[in-house]
Design a protein around this motif. Structure first.
Motif: not given
Length: 152
Positions: A25-27, A30-34
């Motif tokens: 999870x990012x800031x 949601x799930x970060x694209x990488x």
């Protein structure tokens, strides 16, 4: 699941449930694209292990990515229930083409789509090799339809 969405997914016979981890999870929550790439990697590995009914011996023969595209369609959140759907759509002498989707069951939608080309490779020889005939036969037996660019 809607009839339209369900009918577009019926050709995907292989499914890999994915556990979303906190560090995915990012800031933006949601799930970060990488991380989507990692989910597709897990789906591919599970697909080949299940369809070939054996683990790949990466030293003698394996499949490596030659190209990949990912279309990000909808965000994935921490508690969503997701799975990777995978199928082989084309087999050649040394390469194959795979399509994958990340299905978000919590949102009843496709979160991402991917297409990749994989090449059969021998690490011990340091070169590409023909896709083994028994792999081709197992894929054909598993899938509903595969475009063949080679005679087996």
């Amino acid at each position: 699941m809607s009839k339209t969405l369900n009918s577009s997914l019926h050709d995907f016979k292989h499914r890999s449930p994915i556990q979303i981890r906190f560090n995915d999870i990012d800031q933006l929550s949601h799930v970060t694209n990488s991380v989507y790439q990692q989910y597709f990697d897990l789906g591919r590995l599970n697909y080949f292990t299940d369809v070939f009914e054996e683990q790949m011996d990466w030293e003698s023969k394996g499949l490596i990515l030659a190209s990949i595209t990912i279309n990000y369609l909808k965000p994935i959140k921490m508690w969503d229930k997701i799975e990777v759907l995978s199928r082989i759509v084309e087999i050649g002498n040394k390469s194959l083409r795979m399509e994958q989707k990340i299905m978000n069951h919590s949102m009843n939608s496709i979160a991402a789509e991917s297409q990749c080309v994989m090449v059969c490779y021998s690490n011990s020889l340091g070169e590409t090799i023909k896709i083994p005939e028994n792999w081709q036969k197992r894929i054909i037996a598993f899938e509903n339809s595969v475009k063949l660019r080679v005679k087996i």
